[in-house]
Write an enzyme that holds these catalytic residues in place. Structure first.
Site, PDB file in Angstrom:
ATOM      1  N   LYS A  13       0.837  -1.214   0.000  1.00  0.00           N
ATOM      2  CA  LYS A  13       0.000   0.000   0.000  1.00  0.00           C
ATOM      3  C   LYS A  13       0.873   1.266   0.000  1.00  0.00           C
ATOM      4  CE  LYS A  13      -2.069  -1.054   3.926  1.00  0.00           C
ATOM      5  NZ  LYS A  13      -1.401  -2.361   4.209  1.00  0.00           N
ATOM      6  N   ARG A  88     -10.070   1.190   8.433  1.00  0.00           N
ATOM      7  CA  ARG A  88      -9.811  -0.229   8.719  1.00  0.00           C
ATOM      8  C   ARG A  88     -10.903  -0.878   9.554  1.00  0.00           C
ATOM      9  NH1 ARG A  88      -3.436  -1.363   9.010  1.00  0.00           N
ATOM     10  NH2 ARG A  88      -2.785   0.668   8.299  1.00  0.00           N
ATOM     11  N   ARG A 127      11.836  -6.943   5.476  1.00  0.00           N
ATOM     12  CA  ARG A 127      11.927  -5.553   5.952  1.00  0.00           C
ATOM     13  C   ARG A 127      12.428  -5.510   7.391  1.00  0.00           C
ATOM     14  NH1 ARG A 127       6.685  -1.859   5.653  1.00  0.00           N
ATOM     15  NH2 ARG A 127       6.024  -3.216   7.347  1.00  0.00           N
ATOM     16  N   ARG A 133      11.711  -2.469  11.747  1.00  0.00           N
ATOM     17  CA  ARG A 133      10.465  -1.826  12.197  1.00  0.00           C
ATOM     18  C   ARG A 133       9.893  -2.624  13.368  1.00  0.00           C
ATOM     19  NH1 ARG A 133       5.399  -0.173   8.250  1.00  0.00           N
ATOM     20  NH2 ARG A 133       3.959  -1.257   9.637  1.00  0.00           N
ATOM     21  N   ARG A 144      -0.960  -9.014  13.082  1.00  0.00           N
ATOM     22  CA  ARG A 144      -1.433  -7.959  12.167  1.00  0.00           C
ATOM     23  C   ARG A 144      -2.282  -8.562  11.050  1.00  0.00           C
ATOM     24  NH1 ARG A 144       4.137  -5.616  10.639  1.00  0.00           N
ATOM     25  NH2 ARG A 144       3.022  -4.398   9.056  1.00  0.00           N
TER      26      ARG A 144
END
Ligand code: AP5
Length: 189
Positions: A13, A88, A127, A133, A144
């Site tokens: 996204k 969301r 990532r 992160r 998630r």
């Protein structure tokens, strides 16, 4: 254009929103990026959001809705915007309708990026090793994804019923996905 881009964590996204916002000359508004900036700056909003984000849970609707309402009221959103990661929840869908309706407007399109679960997990694990992160650990990635498929994925049907939903495959190279998204929206690249 008043656009929304949806899809599971790791669907791309944010990556595609940058390309799309540039092509259309509209601001890219990522709720995740705004929360992370607040966490980094240690603001009260960041302090409130951090524990939810690190656990892979959604930040409460009242906090998120107020933040988006404030952002959409800024002058650069007058001619359009691209929302990435919002709405969301059912409540956020209703709030967004109210925000857009209040200025006599409506959403133009909602793009849903579809990606295999194995692919998004591998992107986020990669990532994690590259950027660290704080919500990209394997357990949090799993949570998630659960939260997304439970609370957010069903919302695409709402936009489909309104004739706004465009599903685009998010698989393959970034440039190929961008081409598909722009083509689906009828934007000259
Ligand atoms: P947010 O930052 O929005 O996280 P997310 O939805 O989990 O999405 P990601 O940023 O992980 O993935 P993405 O789909 O944007 O993909 P990206 O382009 O980054 O939200 C974080 C948290 O904030 C939430 O968990 C929640 O706590 C809170 N929050 C945010 N919005 C909220 C809301 N509305 N309500 C309540 N809480 C909210 O790409 C991912 C990786 O893949 C990158 O490394 C990228 O380089 C790579 N990649 C992208 N495309 C490709 C490709 N085609 N091929 C290979 N790799 C690719």
């Amino acid at each position: 254009m008043r656009l929304v881009i949806m899809g599971p964590p790791g669907a791309g996204k944010g990556t595609q929103a940058v390309v799309l916002a540039e092509a259309l000359g509209i601001p890219h508004i990522s709720t995740g990026d705004i929360f992370r900036a607040n966490v980094t700056q240690g603001t009260p909003l960041g302090l409130r959001a951090k524990s939810f984000m690190d656990a892979g849970e959604y930040v409460p609707d009242d906090v998120t809705n107020e933040m988006v309402r404030d952002r959409l009221s800024q002058a650069d959103c007058g001619h359009g915007f691209l929302l990435d990661g919002y709405p969301r929840t059912v409540d956020q869908v209703a709030e967004l309708d109210s925000m857009v309706g209040a200025v006599g407007s409506k959403l133009s399109k909602v793009v849903e990026l579809t990606v295999d679960v194995d692919e998004v997990v591998s992107r986020l694990v990669r990532r994690s090793s590259e950027q660290g992160r704080s919500d990209d650990g394997e357990d949090v990635i799993r949570r998630r994804l659960e939260v997304y498929f439970d609370a957010t994925a069903p919302l695409t049907a709402v936009y489909d019923d309104r004739g706004l939903l465009i599903k685009v495959s998010g698989m393959g190279a970034v440039a190929d996905v961008s081409h598909r998204v722009l083509e689906a929206l009828g934007v000259d690249a």
